[in-house]
Scaffold this motif. Sequence first.
Motif, PDB file in Angstrom:
ATOM      1  N   ILE A 226       0.861  -1.177   0.000  1.00 14.82           N
ATOM      2  CA  ILE A 226       0.000   0.000   0.000  1.00 14.82           C
ATOM      3  C   ILE A 226       0.897   1.227   0.000  1.00 14.82           C
ATOM      4  CG2 ILE A 226      -1.763   1.281   1.268  1.00 14.82           C
ATOM      5  CD1 ILE A 226      -2.683  -1.362   2.467  1.00 14.82           C
ATOM      6  N   THR A 227       0.752   2.082  -0.995  1.00 12.32           N
ATOM      7  CA  THR A 227       1.648   3.241  -1.106  1.00 12.32           C
ATOM      8  C   THR A 227       1.247   4.375  -0.167  1.00 12.32           C
ATOM      9  OG1 THR A 227       0.323   4.007  -2.988  1.00 12.32           O
ATOM     10  CG2 THR A 227       2.298   2.722  -3.479  1.00 12.32           C
ATOM     11  N   ALA A 228      -0.047   4.517   0.092  1.00 15.02           N
ATOM     12  CA  ALA A 228      -0.525   5.539   1.043  1.00 15.02           C
ATOM     13  C   ALA A 228      -1.029   4.804   2.279  1.00 15.02           C
ATOM     14  CB  ALA A 228      -1.628   6.382   0.417  1.00 15.02           C
ATOM     15  N   LEU A 229      -0.103   4.496   3.161  1.00 14.63           N
ATOM     16  CA  LEU A 229      -0.365   3.535   4.240  1.00 14.63           C
ATOM     17  C   LEU A 229      -0.468   4.190   5.612  1.00 14.63           C
ATOM     18  CD1 LEU A 229      -0.402   0.576   5.394  1.00 14.63           C
ATOM     19  CD2 LEU A 229       2.101   0.708   5.417  1.00 14.63           C
ATOM     20  N   GLU A 323      -5.889   6.046   0.420  1.00 20.22           N
ATOM     21  CA  GLU A 323      -6.526   6.480  -0.829  1.00 20.22           C
ATOM     22  C   GLU A 323      -7.934   5.904  -0.988  1.00 20.22           C
ATOM     23  OE1 GLU A 323      -3.865   5.428  -3.958  1.00 20.22           O
ATOM     24  OE2 GLU A 323      -2.489   7.114  -3.570  1.00 20.22           O
ATOM     25  N   THR A 324      -8.135   4.678  -0.520  1.00 23.26           N
ATOM     26  CA  THR A 324      -9.435   4.014  -0.705  1.00 23.26           C
ATOM     27  C   THR A 324     -10.224   3.856   0.590  1.00 23.26           C
ATOM     28  OG1 THR A 324      -8.535   1.782  -0.369  1.00 23.26           O
ATOM     29  CG2 THR A 324      -8.444   2.695  -2.605  1.00 23.26           C
ATOM     30  N   GLY A 325      -9.529   3.958   1.732  1.00 26.34           N
ATOM     31  CA  GLY A 325     -10.181   3.737   3.013  1.00 26.34           C
ATOM     32  C   GLY A 325     -10.303   2.269   3.383  1.00 26.34           C
TER      33      GLY A 325
END
Length: 394
Positions: A226-229, A323-325
């Motif tokens: 996950i890049t935005a973790l 990013e997606t929740g």
Amino acid sequence: MKTQLAFMFGGRSVEHEISVISAQQAIAAADKTKYDIIPIYIAKDGMMYTHPEMTSVDAFKNVKELIKKANRVILVNDGGSVKIEKYPKPFFGGVIGTVDVVIPVMHGTWGEDGNLQGYLETLMVPYAGCDTASSALGMDKVLMKQVLQANGVPVLPCEYFYTRAWVESPDEIIAKIEKIGYPVIVKPASLGSSVGIKIAKNQDELKEAVDEAASYSEKILVEKAITALREINCSAMGDSDEVKTSVCEEPFSGDEILSYKDKYMKGGKGKTGKSSGMASLDRKVPADLDKETETKIRGYVADTFKALGCSGVSRVDCMIDKETGEIFVNEINTVPGSLAYYLFCERLSDAKQFFSDLLEEGGRKQEKQILETGALKRVKTVGKSGAFRSAVGA
């Protein structure tokens, strides 16, 4: 009469030093009015020792000198009573004491993976925490993910393989991994404390990361990164009948992933200059989460604990894709760093009740063994958890 409570720690794992830190925290918090504390230190060569000074972390500044004055010991089942005997056993005075119950505080292989738990079950001595099967499932990240998937707990897409297959057909494995898409995280399948874990953003980095992971484990797990973790940890305590979850924490990493150095080498150092383990990690407790997200995470943590058949206390590490929740369960630590006391207590000085609860609530499966074998018949059965609870002085 006080309960004879043994803490087993150390071991042959690369997480040896972490185990010593966690055990010393647990020993410091144990209620000395209820328990006589017996430290059983397993050295890196697998030999077991005990000495009164092993209840202080300062004693481990010079392990060689500590071992010289300690007694090398073995545990022996003697008709329902488990004795601590000097080894080799002298002609006179070989028995040092007895053990009523054990708290295993051993991280990683040969301690957290079910080996120690199986040994204790063979001795028929009650112990707190996960049993052999749940410990083994929790340690093997591949099997853990498969069980969680079967029980509807969200986990990241992944591939796994053995090092021999990597040597014989790396291109085939790379092709499967690249279907997941970079970046990926490469992990030894059976190790904890973020040892041997690397992020790979391309094929060259993937090969390098696999070589690193292969130095620790024959089975390797590769999963989507996950890049935005956001990493969120939460602990669970109890058994399959009743589980209570802790507050959530958000650990902060100095790198792209939470590393061994982040967990155990940063901050929290006292007069000894040694780390205070997971309790010293840079983190926010409780984590800043909206109620819906917190409820979901705590639900997944309880589901994970139950699906794997856990008991005692475990920490479940979760991930949020900012990013997606979406929320995913990353892994479970069946013998968590610092035994996760800091998620249930504000201070170590408040932890006496926590460790009493750990002993009492972790005993359902051991109670079943005790009742089936007739072991510890001398102990009066009381309360919900029967023989085990009375064995630990509840």
